[in-house]
Design a protein around this motif. Structure first.
Motif, PDB file in Angstrom:
ATOM      1  N   ARG A  14       1.969   2.831 -13.371  1.00  0.00           N
ATOM      2  CA  ARG A  14       2.247   1.602 -12.655  1.00  0.00           C
ATOM      3  C   ARG A  14       2.590   0.518 -13.339  1.00  0.00           C
ATOM      4  NH1 ARG A  14      -2.136   1.804  -7.684  1.00  0.00           N
ATOM      5  NH2 ARG A  14      -1.315   3.812  -6.466  1.00  0.00           N
ATOM      6  N   ASP A  15       2.015   0.333 -14.621  1.00  0.00           N
ATOM      7  CA  ASP A  15       2.419  -0.722 -15.159  1.00  0.00           C
ATOM      8  C   ASP A  15       3.544  -0.673 -16.353  1.00  0.00           C
ATOM      9  OD1 ASP A  15       0.173  -2.479 -14.065  1.00  0.00           O
ATOM     10  OD2 ASP A  15      -1.164  -2.005 -15.985  1.00  0.00           O
ATOM     11  N   ALA A  16       3.970   0.443 -16.425  1.00  0.00           N
ATOM     12  CA  ALA A  16       5.214   0.904 -17.318  1.00  0.00           C
ATOM     13  C   ALA A  16       6.385   0.597 -16.641  1.00  0.00           C
ATOM     14  CB  ALA A  16       4.880   2.129 -17.764  1.00  0.00           C
ATOM     15  N   HIS A  17       7.313   0.072 -17.578  1.00  0.00           N
ATOM     16  CA  HIS A  17       8.688   0.214 -17.004  1.00  0.00           C
ATOM     17  C   HIS A  17       9.448   1.552 -17.193  1.00  0.00           C
ATOM     18  CE1 HIS A  17      13.103  -1.021 -17.311  1.00  0.00           C
ATOM     19  NE2 HIS A  17      12.578  -2.296 -16.754  1.00  0.00           N
ATOM     20  N   LEU A  18      10.273   1.517 -16.544  1.00  0.00           N
ATOM     21  CA  LEU A  18      11.002   2.869 -16.091  1.00  0.00           C
ATOM     22  C   LEU A  18      11.804   3.265 -17.408  1.00  0.00           C
ATOM     23  CD1 LEU A  18      13.547   4.075 -13.310  1.00  0.00           C
ATOM     24  CD2 LEU A  18      14.083   4.128 -15.670  1.00  0.00           C
ATOM     25  N   HIS A  19      12.331   2.246 -18.234  1.00  0.00           N
ATOM     26  CA  HIS A  19      12.760   2.571 -19.475  1.00  0.00           C
ATOM     27  C   HIS A  19      11.685   3.207 -20.507  1.00  0.00           C
ATOM     28  CE1 HIS A  19      15.452   2.203 -22.944  1.00  0.00           C
ATOM     29  NE2 HIS A  19      14.478   1.600 -23.626  1.00  0.00           N
TER      30      HIS A  19
ATOM     31  N   LYS B 215       6.842  17.024 -13.298  1.00  0.00           N
ATOM     32  CA  LYS B 215       6.048  16.486 -12.140  1.00  0.00           C
ATOM     33  C   LYS B 215       6.076  14.990 -12.151  1.00  0.00           C
ATOM     34  CE  LYS B 215       3.267  20.715 -11.806  1.00  0.00           C
ATOM     35  NZ  LYS B 215       3.866  21.281 -10.399  1.00  0.00           N
ATOM     36  N   SER B 216       6.061  14.538 -10.830  1.00  0.00           N
ATOM     37  CA  SER B 216       5.676  13.069 -10.773  1.00  0.00           C
ATOM     38  C   SER B 216       4.161  13.250 -10.385  1.00  0.00           C
ATOM     39  CB  SER B 216       6.535  12.367  -9.610  1.00  0.00           C
ATOM     40  OG  SER B 216       6.003  12.978  -8.495  1.00  0.00           O
ATOM     41  N   GLY B 217       3.450  12.274 -10.048  1.00  0.00           N
ATOM     42  CA  GLY B 217       2.091  12.416  -9.542  1.00  0.00           C
ATOM     43  C   GLY B 217       1.221  11.441 -10.247  1.00  0.00           C
ATOM     44  N   TYR B 218       1.704  10.505 -11.130  1.00  0.00           N
ATOM     45  CA  TYR B 218       1.147   9.389 -11.789  1.00  0.00           C
ATOM     46  C   TYR B 218       1.452   8.215 -10.992  1.00  0.00           C
ATOM     47  CZ  TYR B 218      -0.459  13.157 -14.951  1.00  0.00           C
ATOM     48  OH  TYR B 218      -0.910  14.122 -15.711  1.00  0.00           O
ATOM     49  N   GLY B 219       1.878   8.009  -9.875  1.00  0.00           N
ATOM     50  CA  GLY B 219       2.359   6.887  -9.318  1.00  0.00           C
ATOM     51  C   GLY B 219       1.262   6.694  -8.226  1.00  0.00           C
ATOM     52  N   LEU B 220       1.296   7.525  -7.266  1.00  0.00           N
ATOM     53  CA  LEU B 220       0.318   7.539  -6.384  1.00  0.00           C
ATOM     54  C   LEU B 220       0.524   6.392  -5.283  1.00  0.00           C
ATOM     55  CD1 LEU B 220      -3.090   8.811  -7.581  1.00  0.00           C
ATOM     56  CD2 LEU B 220      -1.023   9.842  -6.822  1.00  0.00           C
ATOM     57  N   ASP B 221       1.547   5.966  -5.015  1.00  0.00           N
ATOM     58  CA  ASP B 221       2.237   5.077  -4.088  1.00  0.00           C
ATOM     59  C   ASP B 221       3.824   5.401  -4.004  1.00  0.00           C
ATOM     60  OD1 ASP B 221       3.529   3.251  -5.805  1.00  0.00           O
ATOM     61  OD2 ASP B 221       1.833   1.945  -5.989  1.00  0.00           O
ATOM     62  N   CYS B 222       4.353   4.973  -2.854  1.00  0.00           N
ATOM     63  CA  CYS B 222       5.830   5.175  -2.933  1.00  0.00           C
ATOM     64  C   CYS B 222       6.577   4.985  -4.016  1.00  0.00           C
ATOM     65  CB  CYS B 222       6.476   4.742  -1.377  1.00  0.00           C
ATOM     66  SG  CYS B 222       8.032   5.398  -1.147  1.00  0.00           S
ATOM     67  N   ASP B 223       6.445   3.400  -4.502  1.00  0.00           N
ATOM     68  CA  ASP B 223       7.421   2.843  -5.343  1.00  0.00           C
ATOM     69  C   ASP B 223       7.395   3.668  -6.664  1.00  0.00           C
ATOM     70  OD1 ASP B 223       8.374   0.897  -3.447  1.00  0.00           O
ATOM     71  OD2 ASP B 223       7.233  -0.694  -4.110  1.00  0.00           O
ATOM     72  N   ASN B 224       5.931   3.852  -7.039  1.00  0.00           N
ATOM     73  CA  ASN B 224       5.770   4.287  -8.422  1.00  0.00           C
ATOM     74  C   ASN B 224       6.019   5.876  -8.698  1.00  0.00           C
ATOM     75  OD1 ASN B 224       4.862   2.258 -10.280  1.00  0.00           O
ATOM     76  ND2 ASN B 224       3.417   1.760  -8.421  1.00  0.00           N
ATOM     77  N   GLU B 225       5.894   6.863  -7.434  1.00  0.00           N
ATOM     78  CA  GLU B 225       6.255   8.107  -7.112  1.00  0.00           C
ATOM     79  C   GLU B 225       7.909   8.272  -7.510  1.00  0.00           C
ATOM     80  OE1 GLU B 225       4.749  11.160  -7.231  1.00  0.00           O
ATOM     81  OE2 GLU B 225       2.877   9.818  -7.832  1.00  0.00           O
TER      82      GLU B 225
ATOM     83  N   ASN C 204     -14.307  11.091 -11.331  1.00  0.00           N
ATOM     84  CA  ASN C 204     -15.073  10.116 -10.575  1.00  0.00           C
ATOM     85  C   ASN C 204     -15.416   8.764 -11.440  1.00  0.00           C
ATOM     86  OD1 ASN C 204     -14.929  12.114  -8.573  1.00  0.00           O
ATOM     87  ND2 ASN C 204     -16.825  13.026  -9.278  1.00  0.00           N
ATOM     88  N   LYS C 205     -15.220   8.573 -12.535  1.00  0.00           N
ATOM     89  CA  LYS C 205     -15.486   7.697 -13.104  1.00  0.00           C
ATOM     90  C   LYS C 205     -14.432   6.374 -13.318  1.00  0.00           C
ATOM     91  CE  LYS C 205     -19.538   9.283 -15.733  1.00  0.00           C
ATOM     92  NZ  LYS C 205     -19.967   9.591 -17.312  1.00  0.00           N
ATOM     93  N   GLY C 206     -13.006   6.654 -12.935  1.00  0.00           N
ATOM     94  CA  GLY C 206     -11.782   6.064 -13.049  1.00  0.00           C
ATOM     95  C   GLY C 206     -11.085   6.615 -14.092  1.00  0.00           C
ATOM     96  N   GLY C 207     -11.504   7.726 -14.994  1.00  0.00           N
ATOM     97  CA  GLY C 207     -10.612   8.159 -15.997  1.00  0.00           C
ATOM     98  C   GLY C 207      -9.665   9.199 -15.375  1.00  0.00           C
ATOM     99  N   GLY C 208      -9.180  10.270 -16.443  1.00  0.00           N
ATOM    100  CA  GLY C 208      -8.442  11.164 -15.732  1.00  0.00           C
ATOM    101  C   GLY C 208      -7.068  10.649 -15.138  1.00  0.00           C
ATOM    102  N   ILE C 209      -6.883  11.242 -14.050  1.00  0.00           N
ATOM    103  CA  ILE C 209      -5.567  10.907 -13.284  1.00  0.00           C
ATOM    104  C   ILE C 209      -5.516   9.392 -13.024  1.00  0.00           C
ATOM    105  CG2 ILE C 209      -4.287  11.158 -11.170  1.00  0.00           C
ATOM    106  CD1 ILE C 209      -5.070  14.106 -11.161  1.00  0.00           C
ATOM    107  N   GLY C 210      -6.574   8.729 -12.740  1.00  0.00           N
ATOM    108  CA  GLY C 210      -6.747   7.284 -12.350  1.00  0.00           C
ATOM    109  C   GLY C 210      -6.307   6.365 -13.336  1.00  0.00           C
ATOM    110  N   PHE C 211      -6.768   6.826 -14.633  1.00  0.00           N
ATOM    111  CA  PHE C 211      -6.457   6.058 -15.856  1.00  0.00           C
ATOM    112  C   PHE C 211      -5.018   6.158 -15.965  1.00  0.00           C
ATOM    113  CE2 PHE C 211      -5.456   6.050 -20.294  1.00  0.00           C
ATOM    114  CZ  PHE C 211      -6.303   4.752 -20.700  1.00  0.00           C
ATOM    115  N   THR C 212      -4.464   7.268 -15.993  1.00  0.00           N
ATOM    116  CA  THR C 212      -2.956   7.346 -16.269  1.00  0.00           C
ATOM    117  C   THR C 212      -2.215   6.621 -15.200  1.00  0.00           C
ATOM    118  OG1 THR C 212      -3.263   9.503 -17.496  1.00  0.00           O
ATOM    119  CG2 THR C 212      -1.101   8.931 -16.575  1.00  0.00           C
ATOM    120  N   VAL C 213      -2.467   6.900 -13.998  1.00  0.00           N
ATOM    121  CA  VAL C 213      -1.928   5.887 -12.663  1.00  0.00           C
ATOM    122  C   VAL C 213      -1.688   4.577 -13.238  1.00  0.00           C
ATOM    123  CG1 VAL C 213      -2.010   5.287 -10.354  1.00  0.00           C
ATOM    124  CG2 VAL C 213      -2.384   7.693 -11.103  1.00  0.00           C
TER     125      VAL C 213
END
Length: 437
Positions: free
Chosen positions: A134-139, A163-173, A121-130
């Motif tokens: 999102r900022d990371a290059h595929l490579h 699993k995927s699951g750290y994109g949380l939008d179509c492009d990043n998933e 709820n503080k923006g950590g956890g999954i949200g931090f990794t997302v």
């Protein structure tokens, strides 16, 4: 490609743990404590397709027969397993291995008393990794995933769910699913990978819940189906985090049913982890392949899972790290559910060792060592829809083995932290060797 007819001979195996002997898809109840164990000098041959060709008890006159299986010159590699045990390659049936971003500080917060949801709820956890994914290059994500595969392989894993699951939008998933697909192809000689779409891992902060539900159902799933048909990605399962204040039961049902109908993805979802959400009951209603976590599964949920042969994937590392109640493993086994264990490797539970998971399962969930082995081999393969080819040492199955540097296989669980793994074999080829054993 070798001109020899066979790829590998494992000879003089002191203890051969085949787990199954009759091509059972999984073991339940008392069967889980009775894996097939052969003792007294056994041989296993693997053909040039990486499949187990023959299993037989060694005899002193083997070298004096015309049978090509017994002619050592017909093999690319021969490993003398005198004084050693051989078990199937291990199967890690629940991981989140595609990510970047250091969450060590969160571990410190947990040690200080913060809960999973406090951090979330503080923006950590999954949200931090997302944010970092999102900022990371595929490579970058591919490179990190491949490094993790090396560690997993050295710990005996030969089949992995990712699993995927750290994109949380179509492009990043889709970016994550491309990573999984490409690594699956690149590392096929080291490990087999089963991809899972987990677009419904959490609700992103930059879109309303209603809009994200619509995106999952009407954008992500159709896009995944299209890219599967084009051969660009290859997920085989769909996952949803069914939890209070995350995805409710009805939305979980809608996502999983549509993913099956549109993209052919089998249901394999998070359930009953932090709160009772009737996940076991839902799994039976939608004919799910498996449910993970299940710390708060109900008696009715256990009955539904047993009736519909839904696998329970238990994650003791999560309970250990979060200091929460462990799943009721004994109730699930006694209730006839096919029970599996997995590492839940992710930034929150940084574990890539299935032998450690097996030890943790025995100590904290009261599994026997036999049950822990079945749960991390045959049953884990069943939870991924792969038990016809993986999870036991039987003729026609993949030549995946862990050679234990002790005549008693149980040392892979007993020797905490540093299991005596001498060799890891994938499709009849050595992918890891410990020269110290």
């Amino acid at each position: 490609m070798s001109l020899k007819p066979y790829r590998l001979l494992l000879k003089n195996i002191h203890e051969l743990v085949t787990v199954s002997g009759n091509k059972e898809p999984f073991l339940t109840g008392k069967q889980m404590n009775e894996p097939l164990i052969l003792t007294g000098a056994w041989n296993v041959s693997v053909d040039n397709n990486g499949r187990i060709a023959k299993i037989w008890k060694a005899h002193h006159n083997d070298l004096h027969t015309s049978n090509p299986l017994l002619n050592e010159s017909n093999y690319d590699q021969i490993i003398d397993c005198t004084g050693k045990a051989v078990i199937p390659g291990l199967v890690d049936a629940h991981t989140h291995p595609v990510w970047t971003g250091d969450r060590t500080d969160e571990f410190a917060l947990k040690l200080a008393g913060a809960s999973y949801l406090d951090i979330h709820n503080k923006g950590g956890g999954i949200g931090f990794t997302v944010r970092h994914v999102r900022d990371a290059h595929l490579h970058t994500l591919k490179t990190l995933f491949k490094q993790r595969i090396r560690t997993m392989s050295a710990n005996g894993t030969t089949l992995l769910e990712a699993k995927s699951g750290y994109g949380l939008d179509c492009d990043n998933e889709i970016k994550m699913l491309r990573v999984i697909h490409q690594v699956k192809q690149d590392e096929s000689d080291t490990i087999d990978v089963v991809g899972t779409w987990l677009g419904a891992h959490s609700y992103p902060k930059d879109i309303s819940r209603e809009d994200y539900d619509h995106d999952l159902l009407n954008n992500q799933i159709p896009t995944i189906a299209k890219l599967i048909n084009q051969g660009e990605i290859s997920p085989e399962m769909a996952d949803v985090f069914l939890e209070k204040n995350v995805f409710d039961r009805e939305m979980t049902r809608k996502i999983l049913v549509k993913a099956k109908e549109v993209a052919g993805l089998a249901a394999n979802f998070h359930g009953d982890e932090l709160n009772y959400m009737a996940s076991g009951e839902l799994s039976g209603e939608i004919n799910a392949r498996s449910v993970s976590h299940l710390e708060h599964v109900s008696e009715d949920g256990i009955k539904a899972m047993a009736e519909h042969k839904v696998c329970a994937v238990l994650l003791p590392t999560t309970a250990y790290v979060l200091r929460i109640e462990y799943p009721p493993a004994r109730k699930l086994i006694e209730g006839g559910v096919p029970v599996c264990i997995a590492s839940d490797y992710n930034p929150n539970a940084h574990c890539m060792s299935m032998p450690f998971v097996m030890n943790l399962s025995c100590v904290n969930m009261r599994l026997t060592m036999n049950e822990a082995l079945v749960a991390s081999t045959l049953n884990a393969a069943a939870s991924l829809g792969k038990s016809e080819s993986h999870g036991s040492i039987e003729e026609g199955k993949c030549g995946d083995f862990v050679i234990v540097g002790n005549e008693d296989w149980r040392h892979i669980i007993y020797e905490l932290v540093n299991p005596p793994i001498k060799h890891v074999i994938k499709n009849g080829r050595t992918v890891f060797t410990n020269s110290q054993l």
